[in-house]
Design an enzyme around this catalytic site. Structure first.
Site, PDB file in Angstrom:
ATOM      1  N   VAL A  79      27.131  39.695 -20.606  1.00 56.92           N
ATOM      2  CA  VAL A  79      26.524  38.398 -20.914  1.00 56.92           C
ATOM      3  C   VAL A  79      27.037  37.933 -22.276  1.00 56.92           C
ATOM      4  O   VAL A  79      27.444  36.792 -22.444  1.00 56.92           O
ATOM      5  CB  VAL A  79      24.971  38.517 -20.950  1.00 56.92           C
ATOM      6  CG1 VAL A  79      24.354  37.180 -21.325  1.00 56.92           C
ATOM      7  CG2 VAL A  79      24.448  38.982 -19.606  1.00 56.92           C
ATOM      8  N   GLY A  80      27.016  38.854 -23.242  1.00 56.07           N
ATOM      9  CA  GLY A  80      27.465  38.508 -24.586  1.00 56.07           C
ATOM     10  C   GLY A  80      28.968  38.244 -24.610  1.00 56.07           C
ATOM     11  O   GLY A  80      29.741  38.900 -23.903  1.00 56.07           O
ATOM     12  N   GLY A 159      16.135  32.165 -24.236  1.00 54.31           N
ATOM     13  CA  GLY A 159      17.050  31.830 -23.140  1.00 54.31           C
ATOM     14  C   GLY A 159      16.543  32.474 -21.853  1.00 54.31           C
ATOM     15  O   GLY A 159      15.360  32.791 -21.728  1.00 54.31           O
ATOM     16  N   ARG A 160      17.470  32.685 -20.927  1.00 53.83           N
ATOM     17  CA  ARG A 160      17.099  33.277 -19.635  1.00 53.83           C
ATOM     18  C   ARG A 160      16.375  34.602 -19.793  1.00 53.83           C
ATOM     19  O   ARG A 160      15.355  34.855 -19.167  1.00 53.83           O
ATOM     20  CB  ARG A 160      18.371  33.538 -18.808  1.00 53.83           C
ATOM     21  CG  ARG A 160      18.976  32.353 -18.144  1.00 53.83           C
ATOM     22  CD  ARG A 160      20.248  32.784 -17.451  1.00 53.83           C
ATOM     23  NE  ARG A 160      21.175  33.410 -18.394  1.00 53.83           N
ATOM     24  CZ  ARG A 160      22.136  32.770 -19.048  1.00 53.83           C
ATOM     25  NH1 ARG A 160      22.324  31.500 -18.837  1.00 53.83           N
ATOM     26  NH2 ARG A 160      22.921  33.407 -19.901  1.00 53.83           N
ATOM     27  N   ILE A 161      16.919  35.469 -20.653  1.00 49.77           N
ATOM     28  CA  ILE A 161      16.331  36.810 -20.754  1.00 49.77           C
ATOM     29  C   ILE A 161      14.991  36.738 -21.488  1.00 49.77           C
ATOM     30  O   ILE A 161      14.012  37.379 -21.088  1.00 49.77           O
ATOM     31  CB  ILE A 161      17.311  37.807 -21.416  1.00 49.77           C
ATOM     32  CG1 ILE A 161      18.632  37.829 -20.639  1.00 49.77           C
ATOM     33  CG2 ILE A 161      16.709  39.212 -21.444  1.00 49.77           C
ATOM     34  CD1 ILE A 161      19.715  38.719 -21.231  1.00 49.77           C
ATOM     35  N   ARG A 242      21.992  41.935 -29.708  1.00 52.10           N
ATOM     36  CA  ARG A 242      23.210  42.449 -30.327  1.00 52.10           C
ATOM     37  C   ARG A 242      22.831  43.041 -31.685  1.00 52.10           C
ATOM     38  O   ARG A 242      22.021  42.466 -32.425  1.00 52.10           O
ATOM     39  CB  ARG A 242      24.240  41.328 -30.549  1.00 52.10           C
ATOM     40  CG  ARG A 242      25.027  40.953 -29.296  1.00 52.10           C
ATOM     41  CD  ARG A 242      25.974  42.055 -28.848  1.00 52.10           C
ATOM     42  NE  ARG A 242      26.730  41.714 -27.648  1.00 52.10           N
ATOM     43  CZ  ARG A 242      26.362  42.005 -26.393  1.00 52.10           C
ATOM     44  NH1 ARG A 242      25.234  42.643 -26.155  1.00 52.10           N
ATOM     45  NH2 ARG A 242      27.123  41.678 -25.373  1.00 52.10           N
ATOM     46  N   ASP A 266      18.232  48.883 -28.799  1.00 53.86           N
ATOM     47  CA  ASP A 266      19.181  49.288 -27.760  1.00 53.86           C
ATOM     48  C   ASP A 266      20.605  48.959 -28.195  1.00 53.86           C
ATOM     49  O   ASP A 266      21.569  49.334 -27.541  1.00 53.86           O
ATOM     50  CB  ASP A 266      18.858  48.552 -26.449  1.00 53.86           C
ATOM     51  CG  ASP A 266      19.777  48.982 -25.310  1.00 53.86           C
ATOM     52  OD1 ASP A 266      19.929  50.205 -25.104  1.00 53.86           O
ATOM     53  OD2 ASP A 266      20.365  48.108 -24.638  1.00 53.86           O
ATOM     54  N   HIS A 290      22.695  51.300 -25.917  1.00 49.48           N
ATOM     55  CA  HIS A 290      23.125  50.061 -25.249  1.00 49.48           C
ATOM     56  C   HIS A 290      23.078  50.197 -23.718  1.00 49.48           C
ATOM     57  O   HIS A 290      24.094  50.063 -23.028  1.00 49.48           O
ATOM     58  CB  HIS A 290      24.542  49.662 -25.709  1.00 49.48           C
ATOM     59  CG  HIS A 290      24.814  48.182 -25.572  1.00 49.48           C
ATOM     60  ND1 HIS A 290      25.611  47.481 -26.433  1.00 49.48           N
ATOM     61  CD2 HIS A 290      24.379  47.266 -24.665  1.00 49.48           C
ATOM     62  CE1 HIS A 290      25.680  46.206 -26.062  1.00 49.48           C
ATOM     63  NE2 HIS A 290      24.929  46.054 -24.982  1.00 49.48           N
ATOM     64  N   SER A 293      21.064  47.121 -19.436  1.00 46.90           N
ATOM     65  CA  SER A 293      21.434  46.659 -18.082  1.00 46.90           C
ATOM     66  C   SER A 293      22.013  47.796 -17.245  1.00 46.90           C
ATOM     67  O   SER A 293      22.691  47.549 -16.248  1.00 46.90           O
ATOM     68  CB  SER A 293      22.455  45.517 -18.175  1.00 46.90           C
ATOM     69  OG  SER A 293      23.711  46.026 -18.609  1.00 46.90           O
TER      70      SER A 293
HETATM   71  C1  DGY Z   1      25.727  42.260 -21.977  1.00 50.01           C
HETATM   72  O1  DGY Z   1      25.862  41.997 -20.771  1.00 50.01           O
HETATM   73  O2  DGY Z   1      26.156  41.527 -22.862  1.00 50.01           O
HETATM   74  C2  DGY Z   1      24.995  43.519 -22.335  1.00 50.01           C
HETATM   75  O3  DGY Z   1      24.917  43.730 -23.681  1.00 50.01           O
HETATM   76  C3  DGY Z   1      25.572  44.714 -21.607  1.00 50.01           C
HETATM   77  O4  DGY Z   1      25.018  44.702 -20.371  1.00 50.01           O
END
Ligand code: DGY
Length: 324
Positions: A79-80, A159-161, A242, A266, A290, A293
């Site tokens: 995602v990042g 945001g979404r998350i 992040r 994380d 990390h 996900s």
């Molecule tokens: C992302 O998707 O950016 C997470 O940090 C790793 O899944």
């Protein structure tokens, strides 16, 4: 015209995405199951039309120069996208995609898991027996924490998350939910009862402060000495976004001096965090590598999404999930 050439920066990505690419492209894959070295990255991207990369691969001006003017698309399986020089890609009209949506539920679930685990002291409690600390059968105040019921939760980055975290928090009976975001009002969050707040007020009022913002020049190091000094002494700080949004020296001081109660991270800087890093010496921090996900089903979807973005770009179609 031959088949387009795509470079994949790591072999151990779910093969479903690679198989999609192989149907239509010549795919070259870096051969080591670890983040690609700079030299190998520069060698690999040369002459390619598409790059399938990970968040561990800095894609900067030099990489784009070496790749060459035929490069059309960069798809990161994350995602990042703070590891990609987006402005430089825009200038060169190189399409860039990430993998939003497919990991939202997974990361949100993990964020709530971390909030509960840190708030209720799950990690210290689980370690107590092995460390020989369970001496009395039961003690009134031993390993007491504070959970989510009636807590004020402040989410920075709605945001979404952030919204998915908020949705999951409501059934726990949280008291008040605050959010701070450069974009506001955010209707879906407000419909779930979240109240927009300034960053400072959110820090002052929240029992849980949850970092859910992208890393950008605006957010780098925003959780710093001043931010921690505004938080309650009983506050729990959680970061699954992040590592760069946190000033880790300031976090260390805040945890060490009791300026805040506990933290769960994380993500951190650097990754991997050395096992003798000073943060690892603190009893009131949970450090996770990390993994928010980390579900195979999610990683498969991320891999397929990255591949489909590359294929679309190479066929002149709209990207599934463009970054800009
Ligand atoms: C992302 O998707 O950016 C997470 O940090 C790793 O899944």
């Amino acid at each position: 015209m031959g088949r387009p050439k795509v470079f994949v920066t790591r072999p151990d990505v779910p093969q479903e995405g690679i198989e999609l690419l192989k149907k239509k492209c010549d795919v070259e894959i870096y051969n080591e199951e670890k983040p690609i070295t700079r030299d190998a990255l520069l060698k690999g991207v040369k002459g390619k039309d598409g790059i399938f990369c990970l968040l561990t691969d800095p894609i900067d001006k030099e990489v784009l120069d070496v790749a060459g003017p035929q490069l059309k698309v960069i798809a990161t399986m994350s995602v990042g996208f703070d590891h990609i020089d987006i402005e430089e890609c825009k200038k060169r009209q190189i399409a860039v995609s990430n993998t939003p949506h497919v990991s939202t539920d997974s990361v949100a679930e993990f964020t709530v898991l971390l909030m509960l685990a840190v708030g209720r002291r799950l990690f210290d409690s689980a370690a107590a027996i092995r460390q020989g600390e369970w001496i009395h059968s039961w003690s009134p105040l031993w390993l007491c924490g504070q959970g989510l019921k009636d807590a004020t939760v402040g989410i920075v980055g709605m945001g979404r998350i952030g919204q998915a975290v908020l949705k999951r928090l409501l059934p726990f009976g949280v008291g008040k939910t605050l959010y701070y975001d450069v974009f506001h009002p955010i209707q879906p969050a407000e419909e779930m009862g979240a109240i927009y707040s300034s960053f400072e007020d959110l820090l002052k009022e929240s029992d849980y402060v949850v970092a859910m913002c992208n890393l950008s020049e605006e957010t780098r190091g925003v959780f710093n000495k001043k931010a921690f000094s505004l938080m309650k002494k009983s506050a729990v700080f959680i970061n699954t976004s992040r590592g760069g949004v946190v000033n880790q020296d300031d976090l260390y001081d805040a945890l060490k001096s009791g300026e805040i109660r506990a933290a769960g991270l994380d993500v951190m800087v650097p990754e991997p965090l050395p096992k003798d890093h000073k943060l690892t010496t603190l009893p009131n921090i949970a450090l996770l590598p990390h993994v928010a996900s980390a579900e195979v089903s999610v990683r498969v979807l991320m891999s397929e999404m990255a591949a489909n973005n590359i294929l679309n770009a190479l066929e002149g179609k709209d990207l599934v999930s463009p970054v800009y």
